[in-house]
Scaffold this motif. Structure first.
Motif, PDB file in Angstrom:
ATOM      1  N   LYS A   1     -13.185  -9.897  10.721  1.00  0.00           N
ATOM      2  CA  LYS A   1     -13.537  -9.715   9.310  1.00  0.00           C
ATOM      3  C   LYS A   1     -12.979  -8.408   8.776  1.00  0.00           C
ATOM      4  N   GLU A   2     -13.088  -7.340   9.570  1.00  0.00           N
ATOM      5  CA  GLU A   2     -12.584  -6.042   9.118  1.00  0.00           C
ATOM      6  C   GLU A   2     -11.072  -6.077   8.937  1.00  0.00           C
ATOM      7  N   ARG A   3     -10.370  -6.693   9.868  1.00  0.00           N
ATOM      8  CA  ARG A   3      -8.911  -6.769   9.762  1.00  0.00           C
ATOM      9  C   ARG A   3      -8.491  -7.611   8.563  1.00  0.00           C
ATOM     10  N   ALA A   4      -9.229  -8.686   8.304  1.00  0.00           N
ATOM     11  CA  ALA A   4      -8.911  -9.529   7.150  1.00  0.00           C
ATOM     12  C   ALA A   4      -9.134  -8.776   5.844  1.00  0.00           C
ATOM     13  N   ASN A   5     -10.203  -7.968   5.793  1.00  0.00           N
ATOM     14  CA  ASN A   5     -10.498  -7.207   4.577  1.00  0.00           C
ATOM     15  C   ASN A   5      -9.439  -6.148   4.286  1.00  0.00           C
ATOM     16  N   LEU A   6      -8.744  -5.697   5.326  1.00  0.00           N
ATOM     17  CA  LEU A   6      -7.726  -4.660   5.154  1.00  0.00           C
ATOM     18  C   LEU A   6      -6.314  -5.220   5.037  1.00  0.00           C
ATOM     19  N   ALA A   7      -6.180  -6.539   5.087  1.00  0.00           N
ATOM     20  CA  ALA A   7      -4.851  -7.145   5.191  1.00  0.00           C
ATOM     21  C   ALA A   7      -4.113  -7.265   3.863  1.00  0.00           C
ATOM     22  N   ASP A   8      -4.831  -7.325   2.742  1.00  0.00           N
ATOM     23  CA  ASP A   8      -4.172  -7.524   1.453  1.00  0.00           C
ATOM     24  C   ASP A   8      -3.288  -6.333   1.084  1.00  0.00           C
ATOM     25  N   LEU A   9      -2.131  -6.635   0.509  1.00  0.00           N
ATOM     26  CA  LEU A   9      -1.245  -5.587   0.013  1.00  0.00           C
ATOM     27  C   LEU A   9      -1.636  -5.196  -1.404  1.00  0.00           C
ATOM     28  N   PRO A  10      -1.455  -3.934  -1.775  1.00  0.00           N
ATOM     29  CA  PRO A  10      -1.688  -3.532  -3.166  1.00  0.00           C
ATOM     30  C   PRO A  10      -0.765  -4.318  -4.094  1.00  0.00           C
ATOM     31  N   PRO A  11      -1.182  -4.565  -5.334  1.00  0.00           N
ATOM     32  CA  PRO A  11      -0.363  -5.352  -6.271  1.00  0.00           C
ATOM     33  C   PRO A  11       1.057  -4.831  -6.432  1.00  0.00           C
ATOM     34  N   THR A  12       1.217  -3.505  -6.445  1.00  0.00           N
ATOM     35  CA  THR A  12       2.562  -2.950  -6.634  1.00  0.00           C
ATOM     36  C   THR A  12       3.478  -3.301  -5.466  1.00  0.00           C
ATOM     37  N   TRP A  13       2.932  -3.337  -4.257  1.00  0.00           N
ATOM     38  CA  TRP A  13       3.732  -3.682  -3.090  1.00  0.00           C
ATOM     39  C   TRP A  13       4.126  -5.157  -3.136  1.00  0.00           C
ATOM     40  N   SER A  14       3.180  -5.997  -3.520  1.00  0.00           N
ATOM     41  CA  SER A  14       3.473  -7.426  -3.611  1.00  0.00           C
ATOM     42  C   SER A  14       4.546  -7.694  -4.653  1.00  0.00           C
ATOM     43  N   THR A  15       4.460  -6.999  -5.787  1.00  0.00           N
ATOM     44  CA  THR A  15       5.453  -7.171  -6.850  1.00  0.00           C
ATOM     45  C   THR A  15       6.839  -6.771  -6.365  1.00  0.00           C
ATOM     46  N   CYS A  16       6.905  -5.661  -5.652  1.00  0.00           N
ATOM     47  CA  CYS A  16       8.190  -5.190  -5.129  1.00  0.00           C
ATOM     48  C   CYS A  16       8.794  -6.213  -4.179  1.00  0.00           C
ATOM     49  N   SER A  17       7.965  -6.794  -3.343  1.00  0.00           N
ATOM     50  CA  SER A  17       8.458  -7.749  -2.356  1.00  0.00           C
ATOM     51  C   SER A  17       8.919  -9.048  -2.999  1.00  0.00           C
ATOM     52  N   THR A  18       8.131  -9.566  -3.948  1.00  0.00           N
ATOM     53  CA  THR A  18       8.449 -10.869  -4.538  1.00  0.00           C
ATOM     54  C   THR A  18       9.584 -10.807  -5.546  1.00  0.00           C
ATOM     55  N   THR A  19       9.830  -9.638  -6.131  1.00  0.00           N
ATOM     56  CA  THR A  19      10.903  -9.523  -7.123  1.00  0.00           C
ATOM     57  C   THR A  19      12.226  -9.082  -6.512  1.00  0.00           C
ATOM     58  N   SER A  20      12.219  -8.745  -5.234  1.00  0.00           N
ATOM     59  CA  SER A  20      13.462  -8.348  -4.576  1.00  0.00           C
ATOM     60  C   SER A  20      14.311  -9.578  -4.279  1.00  0.00           C
TER      61      SER A  20
END
Length: 209
Positions: free
Chosen positions: A137-156
């Protein structure tokens, strides 16, 4: 290390007539009731450090085998050259995790979802179902990327690998947040090679590095 100490103790006992250490690898150790892995580790590490210190003091100069040229060319099989805590790969019986073979893992470890082997790796103990689920549960709660990181990855572009070159900067930023009060990593020097920039970002500017 338990496997190594057990084997080394038997060797020492046979040749020097000293009492062997407890056979840690053959004893099932169940963890405490705490579901906080950090708390469990903070309790176990000092005791393990002291155990290793005493073992090395008593047997530090003891020889544990001989190495031949054929053994070196044969893939270093059966050579006692490294102390390992988490796992060992035996040429005959296969891999062992903290002293447990795969069949033993199936028999001893609880049949529950969760990061069971992570706890076994870190502590050498058999976790409870609650502990395994708490870590998952703890690892899952920490797994999400911040929105800015996700945007950088998906727009590359799909053909680019931006994260590979940015990982040192991310790692250095995390390091300075933890150990240098969040101070800046500074500017990246395009005239320096990768390792020089990375050590500078960490805060180590000694030219000898």
């Amino acid at each position: 290390m338990a496997l190594y100490r057990n084997a080394a103790s038997k060797f020492i006992s046979a040749h020097q007539k000293v009492h062997p250490l407890a056979a840690l690898a053959t004893r099932t150790q169940y963890s405490t009731e705490s579901t906080d892995l950090r708390e469990i580790m903070s309790q176990k590490i000092p005791a393990m450090q002291e155990e290793v210190k005493k073992f090395r003091k008593a047997h530090g100069v003891t020889k544990v085998g001989e190495i031949t040229v054929d053994m070196m060319y044969g893939g270093m099989r059966d050579m006692k050259g490294l102390v390992t805590e988490t796992s060992v790969l035996d040429p005959e019986e296969g891999i062992r995790f903290r002293g447990y073979s795969l069949p033993e893992c199936q028999n001893v470890l609880p049949a529950a979802e969760g990061d069971i082997l992570v706890i076994v790796y870190c502590t050498g103990d058999v976790p409870t179902k609650a502990q395994a689920k708490a870590l998952s549960k703890e690892r899952a709660n920490l797994a999400d990327l911040p929105p800015t990181w996700s945007t950088c990855s998906t727009t590359s572009p799909s053909t680019s690998t931006p994260w590979r070159t940015k990982l040192p900067t991310v790692a250095a930023t995390i390091y300075r947040n933890l150990y240098h009060d969040g101070t800046s990593i500074g500017a990246i020097d395009p005239n320096k090679e990768w390792s020089a920039n990375f050590t500078a970002m960490l805060g180590y500017n000694d030219p000898s590095l």
